[in-house]
Motif scaffolding. Structure first.
Motif, short mmCIF file in Angstrom:
data_model
loop_
_atom_site.label_atom_id
_atom_site.label_comp_id
_atom_site.label_asym_id
_atom_site.label_seq_id
_atom_site.Cartn_x
_atom_site.Cartn_y
_atom_site.Cartn_z
N ASN A 192 46.95 32.39 54.94
CA ASN A 192 47.38 33.04 55.99
C ASN A 192 46.43 33.93 56.72
N ARG A 193 45.09 33.31 56.54
CA ARG A 193 43.82 34.23 57.04
C ARG A 193 43.66 34.00 58.76
N ARG A 194 44.55 33.30 59.23
CA ARG A 194 44.70 33.17 60.55
C ARG A 194 43.14 32.83 61.11
N SER A 210 30.28 39.48 51.94
CA SER A 210 31.53 38.89 51.95
C SER A 210 32.35 39.00 50.86
N ASP A 211 33.70 38.72 50.92
CA ASP A 211 34.55 38.55 49.66
C ASP A 211 35.00 37.11 49.63
N PHE A 212 35.07 36.69 48.27
CA PHE A 212 35.52 35.19 47.92
C PHE A 212 36.66 35.55 46.92
N ILE A 266 44.95 46.19 43.45
CA ILE A 266 44.51 44.82 44.15
C ILE A 266 44.59 43.71 43.13
N ARG A 267 44.09 43.60 41.87
CA ARG A 267 44.00 42.66 40.92
C ARG A 267 44.94 43.15 39.70
N GLU A 268 45.43 42.33 38.84
CA GLU A 268 45.99 42.39 37.67
C GLU A 268 45.24 43.61 36.94
N GLY A 313 38.47 51.51 56.56
CA GLY A 313 39.82 50.92 56.80
C GLY A 313 40.10 49.68 56.15
N GLN A 314 41.36 49.46 55.68
CA GLN A 314 41.65 48.18 55.19
C GLN A 314 41.20 47.04 55.89
N ASN A 315 41.41 47.54 57.34
CA ASN A 315 41.22 46.47 58.38
C ASN A 315 40.61 47.08 59.54
N LEU A 358 31.98 41.03 55.93
CA LEU A 358 32.98 40.27 56.80
C LEU A 358 33.60 39.40 55.58
N PRO A 359 34.61 39.51 55.15
CA PRO A 359 35.18 38.82 54.04
C PRO A 359 35.73 37.60 54.76
N VAL A 360 35.46 36.45 53.95
CA VAL A 360 36.13 35.23 54.67
C VAL A 360 37.04 34.74 53.36
N GLN A 361 36.84 34.74 52.18
CA GLN A 361 37.79 34.44 51.18
C GLN A 361 37.51 32.78 50.61
N SER A 362 37.29 32.15 51.73
CA SER A 362 37.25 30.71 51.33
C SER A 362 36.66 29.80 52.42
N PHE A 397 36.09 37.14 43.30
CA PHE A 397 37.15 37.29 42.38
C PHE A 397 37.77 36.09 42.11
N ILE A 398 38.30 36.12 40.86
CA ILE A 398 39.41 35.04 40.65
C ILE A 398 40.62 35.35 41.15
N TYR A 399 41.33 34.64 41.62
CA TYR A 399 42.77 34.84 42.10
C TYR A 399 43.48 35.43 41.19
N SER A 400 44.05 36.52 41.55
CA SER A 400 45.13 37.35 40.49
C SER A 400 46.36 37.49 41.21
N PRO A 401 47.49 36.56 40.79
CA PRO A 401 48.67 36.60 41.15
C PRO A 401 49.35 38.01 41.32
N THR A 454 48.67 35.75 52.10
CA THR A 454 49.55 35.70 51.35
C THR A 454 49.33 36.30 49.70
N PHE A 455 47.87 36.55 49.68
CA PHE A 455 47.63 36.97 48.21
C PHE A 455 47.40 38.37 47.88
N CYS A 456 47.67 39.04 49.01
CA CYS A 456 47.34 40.54 49.13
C CYS A 456 48.35 41.38 48.93
#
Ligand code: SAM
Ligand code: SF4
Length: 461
Positions: free
Chosen positions: A287-289, A313-315, A52-54, A209-211, A273-277, A345-349, A171-173
């Protein structure tokens, strides 16, 4: 008499990997493999990896290095140790793993664990094997059911995968690429698995489940069932006193799932309930929709259904082009909701994901600084959430003996660990506990009343 093969499975990352690791051990048991808690001395070491992350992916290679030394020591003693890499790194990197780490004998993708006995037979015959195809056969159908003795050893709380894969393509996942498209297991199969777990002494089940709230498994009538419906069915399974589910997407929080929180006492009032931002601009780029307001509306609807609900949550901080204003919007969202805790989490490309190619990658120092600021707010909320337990009597599911003689450890509905003095025969029952003190990671308390012995004998009690 020859000794059994010993298999050590090490899980990295999410609970789905823990579940998969258990199923791998269960599938290998009939082939003569007994689980061992140590890699040293094992005949087979399976590293069930996370991509999931580097940092998570890097950990795998340093772990392979550690196990390689054990493999060389085993060879010096005339023993063969097989190293297998499973999970999302295996799925994403395939052959590359063997190129980077020649000590690896087998690379098996996350959809192919049911083929392990055959794949291992090929390894024993001298092949180096890579199997990362997405097969047409159903992994869940072919994997062995949990073994009763193993269930008892694993404790009174169990995870059950009900859904796998993801069609959301944030788009990050990497998940849609490593786990594939969304697949839901049929209701009947899940109910049977939970009944089997309950008979072996399990009292709490977390559906994973992932979702997970996009669950749409087939019901007996041939039609798809929702997660709300599945939870209603499972709340009738004798012996199961607590139900949980994770991880949810805000877009899939359907009305009947929200209603289930109000209707089912067994469904714990704790929702991840992850929101991310908190910024609409960033949410769109991810693209969280959903928008910030739509997320807040879901939280409000859930709170209306059950007043004592708490949220986690997750951010992600430092998503490409995230400005200081965007980041502040995340901080204000955290203040507005008030979380019991949250993961940040720090964004990891991640290679192959759209965000990795986006302009405006945020400098590492700025990402770290934002992470610290966010974590300071989350930690304050977490401490406040725990502190409000003091003086309250809370239902605790007693899980296992504590470190001190006569002590038991259990969990509140909000997954807080509680330590108290209590008789061992109460393991597996839910008891009211008066919380007297809050430590760093644990609450301390005392039995509020002499409880009735549990109806179902708990594992190992
Ligand atoms: N399905 C869940 C959802 O919709 O939020 C999340 C599943 S993911 C396995 C768990 C968490 O890892 C995400 O919520 C996100 O916060 C984090 N994550 C995923 N990709 C990431 C990345 N590239 N960099 C940093 N964190 C990431
Ligand atoms: Fe990844 Fe979750 Fe987005 Fe799916 S919904 S792509 S698992 S973050």
């Amino acid at each position: 008499m020859s000794r059994p093969y010993r298999v050590h499975v090490k899980s990295f990352g999410c609970q789905m990997n823990v579940y998969d690791s258990h199923r791998m051990a269960d599938t290998l048991a009939p082939a003569g493999y007994a689980e061992t808690p140590e890699a040293a001395g094992a005949d087979l070491v399976i590293l069930n990896t996370c991509h999931i992350r580097e940092k998570a992916a890097d950990k795998v290679y340093s772990e392979i290095g550690r196990v390689r030394v054990m493999k060389e020591e085993a060879a010096a003693q005339g023993r063969r140790m097989v190293i297998a890499v499973a999970g999302c790194v295996a799925q994403a990197e395939g052959e590359e793993i063997i190129r980077r780490a020649a000590a690896v004998d087998l690379v098996v993708g996350s959809q192919n664990y049911h083929r392990l006995p055959d794949l291992l037979a090929r390894v024993q015959a001298g092949e180096q094997v890579v199997d990362t195809e997405f097969p047409v056969d159903d992994k869940f159908d072919a994997l062995a059911a949990p073994r009763t003795d193993a269930i008892r050893e694993r404790g009174i709380s169990a995870f059950v995968t009900v859904q796998e894969g993801c069609d959301k393509f944030c788009t990050f996942c990497v998940v849609p690429y490593t786990r594939g498209a969304e697949v839901s297991r049929p209701v009947g199969k899940i109910v049977a698995e939970v009944e089997h777990l309950a008979e072996a002494g399990v009292r709490e089940v977390t559906l994973i489940g992932q979702n997970v709230n996009a669950y749409h498994g087939q019901d007996a009538d041939g039609r798809p069932a929702t997660l709300g419906k599945l939870l209603r069915r499972l709340s009738d399974v004798p012996g199961i006193v607590r139900l949980r589910y994770m991880t949810s997407h805000p877009r899939d929080m359907a009305d009947d799932l929200i209603a289930a929180h109000g209707d089912l006492p067994a469904l714990m009032p704790y929702v991840h309930l992850p929101v991310q931002s908190g910024s609409d601009r960033v949410l769109a780029a991810m693209n969280r929709r959903h928008t910030r307001q739509e997320y807040l509306d879901v939280i409000a609807r859930l709170r209306k259904s059950r007043i004592d609900l708490a949220f986690t949550s997750d951010f992600i901080v430092g998503f490409p082009d995230e400005t200081e204003d965007d980041f502040r919007a995340t901080l204000t969202l955290v203040e507005e909701v008030g979380f019991a805790t949250a993961y940040s989490f720090i964004y990891s490309p991640r290679p192959g994901t759209p965000a990795a190619e986006m302009d405006g990658q945020v400098p590492p120092q700025e990402k770290s600084e934002r992470l610290q600021r966010l974590q300071a707010v989350i930690t304050r909320q977490w401490r406040a959430f725990n502190a409000q337990s003091i003086g309250r009597t809370i239902d605790v599911l007693l899980e296992k003996p504590g470190k001190l003689s006569g002590q038991l450890v259990g969990r509140t509905p909000y997954l807080q660990t509680v330590q108290m003095m209590a008789p061992r025969l109460l393991i597996g029952s839910v008891v009211p506990v008066m919380i007297t003190e809050v430590g760093t990671n644990t609450l301390f308390g005392a039995l509020a009343e002499q409880p009735i012995a549990p109806e179902f004998a708990a594992a190992g009690a």
